[in-house]
Enzyme design. Structure first.
Site, PDB file in Angstrom:
ATOM      1  N   ASP A  56      36.159  36.092  36.057  1.00 21.21           N
ATOM      2  CA  ASP A  56      37.391  35.301  36.053  1.00 21.21           C
ATOM      3  C   ASP A  56      37.844  35.102  37.493  1.00 21.21           C
ATOM      4  O   ASP A  56      38.399  36.006  38.114  1.00 21.21           O
ATOM      5  CB  ASP A  56      38.476  36.031  35.245  1.00 21.21           C
ATOM      6  CG  ASP A  56      39.714  35.161  35.026  1.00 21.21           C
ATOM      7  OD1 ASP A  56      39.849  34.122  35.719  1.00 21.21           O
ATOM      8  OD2 ASP A  56      40.542  35.516  34.176  1.00 21.21           O
ATOM      9  N   SER A  73      46.536  35.034  30.306  1.00 13.99           N
ATOM     10  CA  SER A  73      46.943  34.354  31.524  1.00 13.99           C
ATOM     11  C   SER A  73      48.450  34.515  31.744  1.00 13.99           C
ATOM     12  O   SER A  73      48.955  35.635  31.766  1.00 13.99           O
ATOM     13  CB  SER A  73      46.501  32.885  31.463  1.00 13.99           C
ATOM     14  OG  SER A  73      46.533  32.298  32.746  1.00 13.99           O
ATOM     15  N   HIS A  88      37.954  32.734  32.360  1.00 15.22           N
ATOM     16  CA  HIS A  88      39.364  32.840  31.964  1.00 15.22           C
ATOM     17  C   HIS A  88      39.491  32.478  30.484  1.00 15.22           C
ATOM     18  O   HIS A  88      39.926  31.392  30.128  1.00 15.22           O
ATOM     19  CB  HIS A  88      40.182  31.877  32.840  1.00 15.22           C
ATOM     20  CG  HIS A  88      41.626  32.172  32.903  1.00 15.22           C
ATOM     21  ND1 HIS A  88      42.138  33.382  33.328  1.00 15.22           N
ATOM     22  CD2 HIS A  88      42.704  31.411  32.574  1.00 15.22           C
ATOM     23  CE1 HIS A  88      43.449  33.340  33.287  1.00 15.22           C
ATOM     24  NE2 HIS A  88      43.821  32.167  32.825  1.00 15.22           N
TER      25      HIS A  88
END
Length: 812
Positions: free
Chosen positions: A493, A373, A524
């Site tokens: 995602d 991320s 995610h």
């Protein structure tokens, strides 16, 4: 259950013997034995680590079966000849596979093949054959997601190595757990960045947390795994929640423009910096330590294998200087300043006051970046600078363009579950200087001004791509990348949407570096603790090659593109590329409620839908997004009871597919649309319609806190996607959005006249999807996306001239 191992390095017999000797499986006792049965028994003795004497060892042997009727202890006492059947029957038990459930005792060889475990092809007749089979067994994954050698390491096999270890030990091309994690040295230093983001007249100092092997005190030099994590020093959840934007606002008409990319292209303007601090002295040892970092379990695994690990939160975080301006060039400069220090090219100090320099004398200057991320995003940003010392990046769920994170097609488009978040909100979340009241007092007013500027520049009013967003588009600088890249992303995602990795992969396709891509079925998430894939082993092979310079053929062994199947559990397939240009396409025209092959004449001219709901229904859907999604995708005749969205979307379906089909890349839509106001938006979802037990949305925990890869060390959960217990009628494959005034691109705004028809082309988020025979593809066309776009609940009526609409699928 399927085992997928890509990180086993084929080596010759001489190398096997050398590595078995170095790892103490071969010793003086083994040297004196010639009978393969006696050698096997000695190896079993070495690896039955819980047994302190012969009695317990024999007791443990009798927990295993050598034949369906004979325990292993009794078999060894009988001195009968060893066969491949017996070796692999015991091997399956050592690898923790369950008799009866996972394999049948009568045919262990067939079980090894079905589970896709490696086996030797020739009969085990000699000592050399036995050692070869044992070597391969050590490289083989257990049922619980780690190599047998890592299972032994976790049980304590390498503990006797700790005191004598002076350098890494490699086995099958991968570093082993011979460094004591309980003897790590923990340092804090402050790197001086070429920045003054808080404009206090001094260069920003950045807090860096270091974990390094104790052997670095005695001359060992360690390569570094570096994770740049803005969350590392804490986050401000309440302040972030308070800063969230209201999304229940109307969509508005935008002023047309004739901008070109040249008009909005970002070019950095050099800023004059304060002078560097004057160095008052130098020392080797840090002044500051720390008790516990915010760890990443993949990094933890490598801390016992001769790597150092470094964490830095960067500018604007607790104990560092500066401010956050999400995605700005200053964040990238802050990130690479740490790399430059690790490589010997920048100054750091022992504290923020005395100006005593400390060098990364314990570092080899070879650095890899890891993280998911925002962490992976900063790794990509760092790579695009070409910074010296950065050898490789493993980015997971990384943003490649911040516009593609918070926008889509000229619209504000929130990441999944973060409606109302934007760049200023995220900056507030990670500005952990806020948690030190004395420090925050000095910087609060200035940071508030920065947030006001961000709120203006991010431009939630228009949603257009701009100079601001172009600064935050790392794809612009891909040409500078020198580090080898591994990109990992979830095909489901919807936080960091697949376009981020798709655009980065496309930009890197012809770059003169080694690049790998792994696409999984997750949202995610991290994938380093999956049962079905040897991801940690793959990264060990990769880092051993990239940072230690080991010639282990990692570049060839690891697939260029590896994709997890969405139908068959625990199935991973290698491909040469993803979303490569292809002539193989399927095209469908729109018909009333149908998608028909483009060769079929279309009869229906138009269809329409509304974007307005009764206020009560509108408020209900805002609070129950799962119900909104169900009603959106469920066709009217399938609905039990009243579907409140029946007039608020159009659904078009193909006939049932007569064979399995693979969609590979971006689905393209050509739409002719009119709306009754001079503004509007469209949203699209491509849907797999057909009853099936699909993979769970999130991985299932198979064994809690079962993985560490080292003795008495931090543990992670073993996870895997499993099939849902009940069949579901549909699954969303991919989606996309567009502002009707951004028909050409995200920065050019076109006029939109009420009730006039306009042609537009939309590319949905890229995907790779296995559509089963017997299923239908559906396209859902709607406007307001309750989970993603603004929600104005306006009296908008959309009309599609469906005889001029078309969908094109890239087919593998």
């Amino acid at each position: 259950m399927k085992n997928n191992q890509f990180a086993i390095e084929p080596v010759d017999r001489a190398t096997e013997l050398k590595e078995l000797l170095a790892s103490h499986f071969i010793d003086d006792t083994i040297d004196q034995l010639n009978d393969p049965l006696a050698v096997w028994q000695e190896l079993l003795h070495k690896t039955t680590l819980e047994a302190k004497n012969e009695t317990v060892f024999k007791q443990k042997l009798n927990n295993y079966l050598a034949t369906p009727e004979t325990t292993l202890g009794d078999f060894l006492d009988s001195h009968q000849p060893l066969t491949n059947d017996i070796f692999y029957r015991v091997a399956l038990q050592l690898l923790e596979f369950d008799v009866g459930n996972d394999f049948k005792l009568e045919d262990p060889i067939q079980a090894m093949k079905q589970i896709k475990l490696p086996i030797v092809g020739e009969p085990i007749k000699t000592k050399a054959d036995l050692l070869h089979a044992w070597y391969l067994l050590l490289c083989t994954h257990t049922k619980n997601g780690q190599t047998y050698l890592d299972k032994l390491a976790q049980a304590g096999y390498f503990v006797p190595f700790y005191e004598k270890t002076t350098e890494p030990l490699f086995f099958n091309g991968k570093a082993q757990a011979v460094f004591d994690p309980h003897q790590l040295i923990r340092d804090v230093v402050y790197v001086e960045a070429p920045l003054d983001t808080d404009e206090d007249g001094k260069r920003d100092l950045l807090k860096v947390e270091i974990l390094r092997p104790k052997q670095t005190q005695d001359g060992y030099r360690a390569p570094v795994l570096y994770t740049a994590s803005p969350y590392n020093q804490g986050i401000n959840d309440e302040a972030g929640d308070a800063a969230m934007h209201n999304v229940d606002v109307p969509l508005a008409a935008k002023e047309p423009n004739h901008l070109t990319y040249k008009d909005i292209h970002y070019q950095e303007t050099p800023k004059e910096l304060p002078a560097k601090r004057k160095i008052a002295g130098e020392q080797q040892e840090a002044d500051e330590t720390f008790a516990m970092e915010a760890p990443y379990t993949l990094n933890d695994y490598f801390l016992t294998r001769g790597f150092a690990v470094v964490y830095a939160a960067g500018i604007g975080t607790k104990d560092s200087d500066g401010i956050r301006a999400t995605g700005a060039v200053s964040e990238t400069v802050s990130t690479i300043a740490v790399i430059e220090w690790l490589a010997g090219n920048r100054t750091a100090f022992t504290n923020k006051t005395d100006n005593i320099e400390i060098k990364a004398w314990w570092s080899t200057g070879k650095i890899a970046m890891t993280g998911r991320s925002y962490l992976g995003t900063l790794a990509v940003a760092a790579a695009t600078t070409g910074v010296s010392g950065l050898k490789t990046v493993v980015s997971e769920a990384a943003i490649s363009s911040w516009y593609d994170y918070y926008h889509d097609g000229g619209l504000v488009a929130a990441p999944d579950t973060f409606q109302g978040e934007d760049m200023d909100v995220l900056a507030t979340e990670v500005f952990s200087r806020m948690q030190k009241p004395g420090d925050y007092l000095k910087i609060k007013d200035f940071f508030d001004q920065v947030l006001q500027t961000m709120a203006k520049d991010q431009d939630r009013q228009t949603g257009n791509y701009s100079h601001y967003w172009d600064e935050r588009n790392y794809v612009n600088n891909v040409k500078n990348i020198k580090a080898d890249m591994i990109m990992v992303h979830g095909l489901n995602d919807w936080n960091v949407k697949p376009r981020n990795v798709g655009n980065l992969w496309n930009a890197l396709r012809d770059a003169p570096i080694t690049k790998k891509l792994i696409l999984h079925q997750g949202q995610h998430i991290y994938i380093n603790a999956f049962r079905s894939l040897d991801f940690t082993d793959m990264m060990n092979l990769w880092f051993s090659h990239e940072l230690f310079g080991l010639d282990n053929h990692a570049e060839d062994l690891l697939p260029d593109v590896l994709i997890q199947d969405n139908v068959q559990p625990e199935t991973w397939t290698s491909y040469a590329d993803w979303q490569a240009p292809t002539d193989k396409k399927q095209a469908f025209n729109f018909e009333a409620k149908e998608l028909v092959p483009e060769t079929v004449p279309v009869r229906t001219a138009a269809a329409s839908f509304s974007d307005h709901l009764d206020p009560e229904i509108f408020d209900f859907y805002k609070k129950h997004l799962n119900v909104w999604e169900r009603d959106l995708l469920t066709t009217n005749h399938d609905t039990k009871g009243e579907n409140q969205l029946r007039d608020n979307r159009l659904i078009f379906k193909t006939s049932r597919y007569d064979e399995d089909t693979y969609i590979d890349g971006s689905v393209q839509l050509k739409i002719r649309v009119a709306v009754n106001e001079p503004f509007g938006m469209l949203s699209f979802q491509l849907v797999d319609y057909g009853d099936a037990k699909r993979l769970t949305v999130s991985p299932t925990i198979l064994a809690s806190k079962s993985l560490s890869g080292a003795y008495d060390w931090r543990r992670d959960n073993l996870r895997e996607f499993t099939l849902q217990k009940e069949a579901t009628p549909w699954k969303m494959i991919t989606k996309g959005h567009i502002n009707l005034q951004n028909r050409h691109n995200a920065y050019q705004v076109d006029e939109l006249k009420a009730n006039d028809f306009y042609d537009l082309t939309v590319e949905l988020q890229p995907t790779f999807y296995h559509l089963l025979a017997g299923h239908q593809l559906g396209l859902v066309v709607y406007a307001t996306d309750f989970a993603t776009t603004v929600r104005g609940n306006q009296e908008l009526q959309y009309s599609l001239q469906i005889n001029q609409c078309k969908i094109t699928l890239p087919i593998k």
